[in-house]
Design a protein around this motif. Structure first.
Motif: not given
Lengths: 292, 292
Positions: A76-77, A67-71, B150-151
């Motif tokens: 980045g956002e 489980g992770a933010i894999g995107d 990046l920002n």
């Protein structure tokens, strides 16, 4: 063997769960998103809820922590979200394992290495991540490995190649290419398309989790990356060969990790892991089953 | 110059705020804990509250980000807390800076290097942290440096030596040694006392923040570490020379970062930073003012 698999509603998690069930594991899933996998017991829970993780881990011999933010784009956002889920979430898994006595197998990524400093990247290569995705994935890995030596939580980290296979997110490069080509829309490549990846099939990755759960090794890191470098251009050409359309090249995007040849020799010699799905074969199977 | 200083209620933060006020900065503080520093505008807020950080950062030219779980023992006991405050908190600072246009000066630590691989540690040395404290401090640093490229958030990270000076936490080794010696209780040293640190006076560290805020450099990392290695045994002897008592040696504690000679040459040449407070002098001043 009773195991808990976090992130089971995601592409990679669902693949791993199915393989582990086939392999005779007694699997309980954990994910914030609604999901159901035949043969597994389902838990809906948030990695940021330490008590939920702990109670799901009770009685398990291993936690497979996917489980992770894999995107990468989402990370980045929203670096704060990636930091929460990928670092705090991993700390919650470490705490649950410490309390319940489970071992942990962590889904890390080849991207933790950052800019390559050698032609061949082994597990000894320095890690210099530079994007919220790989920064937080590495921190989660280190929090878990620290729990091995500080809190006696046996831990194995698998640094996975870029995964592909059935069930990929619609915003993955594979799905985008296939979906656009089928609609006869041009495929867009950022950069000149020469950047390569060692795309690793989800079936091969799932077998690595099986082997790691069964292994008595601990405090170990293994690259789990298919050996064959495939350029983005080659990927597009494989798709276009089946679904003819144009390929268009645009500017490179910032924060993209430079390619490098990652060696999985250590996983071969220590875990007995070797990838079995070649790229053309894996892509053919993917295009067969990708929903229109 | 209008600046926001996070962690202003802590030992290091309060020292930095006082120096920056003396230097003519227009300082607003930010801390979860109640505090008040003459001449600064006070904000009580939580680093985990992204909106609170953002609203405190409005109209500031720089954010000096010192707020953290800086207590290594607490971080070891509660890695999830360290992950939240040190990583997510830094991501919230990055987001606030991105929105308000402020630059960021981050209080990192020499401990991010982990096991030394060279006699002299420059900023190029690989980072292999292995404890929730240094793992999360490094991840926070990298999240901020990623926001630079990046920002477009100008960022400088200062990797600070072990700080000492007036106002140290009661559980710091300095306060423990001084307090015990004054009560004529034995001083306990973990290990043989030969492990050394480059103790760096809070006044010298505060000057580095002043220089970094005034500098046009960005995407840079600087070691801010006094050159003189002082063993724990020497530290105890300085204390015992003033307040005679016994020194007792016990087992080394796990997770303690091995000592290394950290070079601050780059800070000297690029920022014009040089430490001014020698160890014996600094210790004398500390013992003069430490409350009984």
């Amino acid at each position: 063997m009773k195991i808990l698999v976090t992130g089971a509603a995601g592409f990679l998690g669902a693949n791993v769960v199915r393989h582990m069930l086939d392999d005779g594991f007694d699997v309980t899933t954990f994910d914030k998103a609604e999901h159901a996998i035949d043969g597994a017991e389902t838990t809906i829970g948030d990695l940021l809820d330490a008590n939920a993780v702990k109670s799901a881990a009770e009685g398990k011999e291993a936690i497979v922590h996917i489980g992770a933010i894999g995107d990468v784009y989402l990370a980045g956002e929203n670096p704060a979200l990636a930091s929460s889920v990928n670092v705090v979430g991993s700390a919650n898994v470490a705490a649950a394992a410490r309390e319940t006595g489970a071992k942990v197998v962590y889904a890390s990524t080849w991207e933790v290495y950052g800019k390559p400093l050698a032609d061949v990247i082994t597990e000894e290569h320095p890690c210099e991540p530079d994007h919220p995705y790989n920064i937080t994935k590495l921190a989660g890995e280190r929090i878990l490995l620290a729990a091995d030596h500080l809190n006696d939580v046996p831990t194995i980290a698998l640094r996975l190649g870029t995964a592909y296979g059935p069930g990929l997110r619609p915003n993955s490069v594979f799905r985008i290419f296939i979906d656009r080509a089928r609609r006869n829309e041009a495929i867009t490549i950022q950069g000149d398309g020469s950047q390569f990846r060692q795309f690793t099939h989800a079936d091969d990755i799932a077998r690595a989790f099986v082997l790691a759960c069964r292994s008595d090794l601990r405090a170990e890191i293994f690259n789990i990356v298919a050996p064959e470098p495939v350029s983005i251009k080659q990927l597009a050409e494989v798709v276009v060969a089946r679904h003819p359309t144009d390929i268009v090249y645009t500017e490179a995007r910032p924060g993209d990790v430079e390619p490098a040849v990652v060696s999985s020799e250590k996983a071969a010699s220590s875990l007995g892991w070797e990838p079995k799905v070649g790229f053309e074969d894996g892509m053919g199977r993917l295009m067969d089953v990708t929903p229109a």
